[in-house]
Design an enzyme around this catalytic site. Structure first.
Site, PDB file in Angstrom:
ATOM      1  N   ASP A  13       0.765  -1.039  -0.101  1.00 59.19           N
ATOM      2  CA  ASP A  13       0.069  -0.109   0.014  1.00 59.19           C
ATOM      3  C   ASP A  13       0.933   1.293   0.023  1.00 59.19           C
ATOM      4  O   ASP A  13       1.913   0.923   0.410  1.00 59.19           O
ATOM      5  CB  ASP A  13      -0.809  -0.019   1.122  1.00 59.19           C
ATOM      6  CG  ASP A  13      -1.819   1.136   1.422  1.00 59.19           C
ATOM      7  OD1 ASP A  13      -2.506   1.478   0.378  1.00 59.19           O
ATOM      8  OD2 ASP A  13      -1.795   1.511   2.291  1.00 59.19           O
ATOM      9  N   ASP A 214      -1.881  -0.875   5.930  1.00 57.30           N
ATOM     10  CA  ASP A 214      -2.249   0.162   7.379  1.00 57.30           C
ATOM     11  C   ASP A 214      -3.706   0.404   7.563  1.00 57.30           C
ATOM     12  O   ASP A 214      -4.221   0.577   8.523  1.00 57.30           O
ATOM     13  CB  ASP A 214      -1.364   1.366   7.317  1.00 57.30           C
ATOM     14  CG  ASP A 214      -2.182   2.414   6.328  1.00 57.30           C
ATOM     15  OD1 ASP A 214      -2.423   3.616   6.987  1.00 57.30           O
ATOM     16  OD2 ASP A 214      -2.425   2.085   5.303  1.00 57.30           O
TER      17      ASP A 214
END
Length: 271
Positions: A13, A214
């Site tokens: 990410d 996250d």
């Protein structure tokens, strides 16, 4: 034990993981990015961002030419050596951005849901929201298969909105800062599995996979990885996986790119 000498793919990410959530700095991760690049380990970026945004960041990070996953899996940018694959240079899953926008405008007009999409504002406004430059903010509006929005209604109305989208074959997904609407069939997990299979077809062996994220929208990606790093994030929901065996999942103490580096240190240097 993981080794960068083995067949390996790293999926990451961006905001809040490889990039700092506020400054977008990635320098704490730079040594590991260089080490992986020298070992010819692909680092595959995976984000809610548009492919235009991600191609810019990919070049900045020294990862150009590799595949990437944009718009939460609704768009796959193919590796430059995959020119023989149908759809090159990008594969787009499901309903287009324009069709989703029409659905959202209808729901807002007829059922009075309150939200603001990136299509409703100009690049200067997005720059204020995100801290990006105006030129970078303009890239955030180049959606191909999703819509990004700010929700401005109640939790009860959100549940109704989500149900209406589901009835129409769409999903409502929470990111680090914004919400995203995309085809119900699309996802970071499906896109990652497709990329893994493509590498396997080329080499004859399935590569080991490591994923880093996250936010809640990273959970599907991390579920299909052999190893996962959950970077400490800002989202109150956090990331929860079905299998959190500590031999395959590491939760970092640090945020952003420092957490990214911590996760790589854990699975490689410290083993």
């Amino acid at each position: 034990m993981l080794s960068i000498q083995q067949p390996l793919l790293v999926f990451s990410d961006l905001d809040g993981t490889l990039l700092d959530s506020h400054s977008y700095d990635w320098q704490p991760a730079a040594p590991w990015l260089s080490r992986l690049r020298e070992a010819n380990v692909p680092v595959i970026l995976c984000s809610s961002k548009t492919s235009a945004e991600m191609l810019y960041l990919q070049k900045t990070l020294g990862l150009q030419g590799l595949p990437l996953i944009a718009e939460n899996g609704a768009v796959i940018q193919l590796a430059e050596q995959w020119q023989d694959i149908d759809g090159f240079p990008r594969i787009i899953s499901g309903i287009s951005h324009g069709e989703i926008s029409q659905v959202l405008n209808t729901l807002r007009e007829k059922e009075h849901f309150k939200f603001t999409t990136f299509d409703d504002v100009d690049d200067a406004t997005i720059a204020e929201w995100t801290g990006l430059s105006r030129s970078q903010a303009a890239l955030t509006q180049l959606h191909e298969a999703s819509v990004t929005l700010i929700w401005r209604d109640s939790d009860e109305r959100m549940a109704q909105f989500t149900a209406r989208l589901n009835e129409l074959g769409l999903q409502f997904m929470q990111g680090a800062r914004f919400w995203h609407v995309l085809d119900a069939s699309a996802g970071k997990d499906q896109a990652a599995n497709w990329i893994i299979a493509t590498y396997q077809q080329s080499s004859g062996k399935r590569p080991t996979t490591l994923g880093l994220g996250d936010g809640p929208n990273d959970a599907p990606l991390l579920e299909v990885m052999d190893y996962a790093v959950i970077v400490k994030g800002l989202n109150r929901e956090g990331v929860h996986l079905h299998d959190e065996d500590p031999t395959r999942v590491w939760r970092t103490q640090r945020e952003g790119p420092e957490g990214w580096r911590e996760g790589l240190d854990h699975f490689f240097s410290a083993r």
